[in-house]
Design an enzyme around this catalytic site. Sequence first.
Site, PDB file in Angstrom:
ATOM      1  N   ASP A  23      43.464  36.968  34.787  1.00 15.76           N
ATOM      2  CA  ASP A  23      44.390  37.463  36.116  1.00 15.76           C
ATOM      3  C   ASP A  23      43.610  38.864  36.844  1.00 15.76           C
ATOM      4  O   ASP A  23      43.888  39.575  36.677  1.00 15.76           O
ATOM      5  CB  ASP A  23      45.169  38.219  34.803  1.00 15.76           C
ATOM      6  CG  ASP A  23      46.951  39.107  35.046  1.00 15.76           C
ATOM      7  OD1 ASP A  23      46.976  38.813  36.233  1.00 15.76           O
ATOM      8  OD2 ASP A  23      46.776  40.168  35.222  1.00 15.76           O
ATOM      9  N   ILE A  56      39.845  53.910  25.673  1.00 11.45           N
ATOM     10  CA  ILE A  56      39.003  53.413  27.098  1.00 11.45           C
ATOM     11  C   ILE A  56      38.891  54.132  27.536  1.00 11.45           C
ATOM     12  O   ILE A  56      39.764  55.160  28.598  1.00 11.45           O
ATOM     13  CB  ILE A  56      39.973  52.005  27.765  1.00 11.45           C
ATOM     14  CG1 ILE A  56      40.304  50.477  27.167  1.00 11.45           C
ATOM     15  CG2 ILE A  56      38.789  51.331  28.913  1.00 11.45           C
ATOM     16  CD1 ILE A  56      41.650  50.524  27.849  1.00 11.45           C
ATOM     17  N   LYS A  76      46.241  51.821  26.028  1.00 10.34           N
ATOM     18  CA  LYS A  76      46.649  51.122  25.653  1.00 10.34           C
ATOM     19  C   LYS A  76      47.271  50.656  24.367  1.00 10.34           C
ATOM     20  O   LYS A  76      46.795  49.757  23.273  1.00 10.34           O
ATOM     21  CB  LYS A  76      45.967  49.624  26.065  1.00 10.34           C
ATOM     22  CG  LYS A  76      45.480  49.688  27.397  1.00 10.34           C
ATOM     23  CD  LYS A  76      45.522  48.210  28.031  1.00 10.34           C
ATOM     24  CE  LYS A  76      45.133  48.248  30.244  1.00 10.34           C
ATOM     25  NZ  LYS A  76      44.928  46.741  30.416  1.00 10.34           N
ATOM     26  N   ASP A 121      49.254  43.026  28.099  1.00  6.09           N
ATOM     27  CA  ASP A 121      48.001  43.172  27.518  1.00  6.09           C
ATOM     28  C   ASP A 121      47.833  43.202  26.588  1.00  6.09           C
ATOM     29  O   ASP A 121      48.418  43.776  24.998  1.00  6.09           O
ATOM     30  CB  ASP A 121      47.575  44.233  28.599  1.00  6.09           C
ATOM     31  CG  ASP A 121      47.423  44.157  29.702  1.00  6.09           C
ATOM     32  OD1 ASP A 121      47.594  43.332  30.258  1.00  6.09           O
ATOM     33  OD2 ASP A 121      46.623  44.932  30.552  1.00  6.09           O
ATOM     34  N   GLN A 146      51.767  47.698  33.095  1.00  3.57           N
ATOM     35  CA  GLN A 146      51.894  47.630  31.940  1.00  3.57           C
ATOM     36  C   GLN A 146      51.641  49.171  31.410  1.00  3.57           C
ATOM     37  O   GLN A 146      51.183  50.293  31.985  1.00  3.57           O
ATOM     38  CB  GLN A 146      51.266  46.707  30.925  1.00  3.57           C
ATOM     39  CG  GLN A 146      51.489  45.385  31.921  1.00  3.57           C
ATOM     40  CD  GLN A 146      51.364  44.634  30.824  1.00  3.57           C
ATOM     41  OE1 GLN A 146      51.234  43.979  29.891  1.00  3.57           O
ATOM     42  NE2 GLN A 146      50.459  42.828  31.615  1.00  3.57           N
ATOM     43  N   ASP A 177      40.504  46.601  33.007  1.00  3.26           N
ATOM     44  CA  ASP A 177      41.569  45.598  33.295  1.00  3.26           C
ATOM     45  C   ASP A 177      41.214  44.279  33.077  1.00  3.26           C
ATOM     46  O   ASP A 177      41.416  43.135  33.029  1.00  3.26           O
ATOM     47  CB  ASP A 177      42.257  45.198  34.113  1.00  3.26           C
ATOM     48  CG  ASP A 177      42.946  46.497  34.664  1.00  3.26           C
ATOM     49  OD1 ASP A 177      43.126  47.720  34.169  1.00  3.26           O
ATOM     50  OD2 ASP A 177      43.478  46.737  35.880  1.00  3.26           O
ATOM     51  N   GLU A 217      37.389  45.975  41.568  1.00  3.37           N
ATOM     52  CA  GLU A 217      35.781  46.842  41.378  1.00  3.37           C
ATOM     53  C   GLU A 217      34.495  46.830  41.434  1.00  3.37           C
ATOM     54  O   GLU A 217      34.246  46.254  40.737  1.00  3.37           O
ATOM     55  CB  GLU A 217      36.737  47.530  40.751  1.00  3.37           C
ATOM     56  CG  GLU A 217      38.494  47.752  40.643  1.00  3.37           C
ATOM     57  CD  GLU A 217      38.953  46.303  40.120  1.00  3.37           C
ATOM     58  OE1 GLU A 217      40.624  47.129  40.252  1.00  3.37           O
ATOM     59  OE2 GLU A 217      38.480  46.199  39.732  1.00  3.37           O
TER      60      GLU A 217
END
Length: 424
Positions: free
Chosen positions: A316, A255, A154, A173, A138, A331, A321
């Site tokens: 989702d 972020i 975002k 998102d 996205q 995320d 990680e």
Amino acid sequence: MSLNYAFSFSVFLLALVILNIYFFYTLNTIDRKSPKFNVPNLRFDLTSSVFKDIYEYLNYLPNQYKNKNTKFIKIQKSLLSSFNSSKNDNPASVWVETEKWISNKSLFPHENGVGGKILHALQSSQIALVDNALKGTQLKLLFLIEGKQKVFFKPKRYNLDHIIKGNIYAGFDRHNSEVFAYYLAMVLNFKWIAPSVIRHIHLDKDIVPVATSGLRRTMVKNDNGALCIYGKCFYCKVNETVCPDSKGQVEGAAILYLDKPFKVYKSPWRRSYSTKKMEWETDNDFCTKVRGTLSTKRLLNLIDVAIFDFLIQNGDRHRYEVYKDQIILLDNGKGLGNPSVDELDILAPLYQCCIMASSTWQHLEIISGGSLTETIKMLSAFQGHMLATEEHFRAVERRLLKIYATVQYCIGRHGSSKVFKNIF
């Protein structure tokens, strides 16, 4: 004397009968099921029987999980102190402090007011360069701000009261979910997450003058003549743009960019993103297979992440990680979609494995009775933004009760000694 004695003895017997009636009445009425927690209509499959058991435990939760715990007061004060820091610091100096940070307990420093300083720097630092952030599905932008710090941005896609219909991973998102997730992690003591804060940028003043040629090629004008961005990503489309408001501004989540060497793994509890069911969705003994492939520490970490995701309803997390043998909460934009929905299967790692880090449980027990969302509201107020509707805040508290019930379900099946594990 004998008459008085007989009368007194009769009164005593009558009182004894009344007390016994009251005692048996109390036994049969205490903790009666609350109508709002009645077991919902469930499909008759392997999972539904587990869900029914969890709802049974939910209906009989002890009051300690519904009331505030005084043990959290000290922790709450410490959090508020860390994020209520002065805004007079040089933003560039904050990044020097974060770069020097070395810890096995948190990704970034938070104590002594550093948490608030990081958020203020993210929110107010001058932007020197803007480009498309190419990774991901996205639209998001990559900022270079003063101090040569990279920041993901975002943009806002929905108003706070917009309800996402459909499956758990539907829709764009949610920028507010990223910021909400950060504060949630702080309250949960899950310190492996990138700092995030709401920021407003002026498209013509802040972005266009410092935009790369690649970003400029993904800008178009809408019917009102305003310049909009569709970006460059896996799902980016020219007809799905982000446009400024009447003030020329775009709201979004800023972020902190993670310039860390982390490894990426597929989640054992990932979804198929189709009508096909994954093995964990049909086999309640799925965890026995996972135990053979992961360490106990990693499994406990995945269960912590499941608890975190369940509270915001982020379904989702198909991959995760890892940095310093710790899962990083990246995320988190698919949370806060529908406050009326609680997808219990997000908790599959918990109710299938029925283990939990002792430290996690001890912390969950003290954020009961509204303390969790109360603290999130107080922390976000320092940056001047409301992150969710009251419906979403109530939903998070409701889901916390369901986590308590799931743990009680596990204790009922296996006993506390087998459920709670110490991490070394």
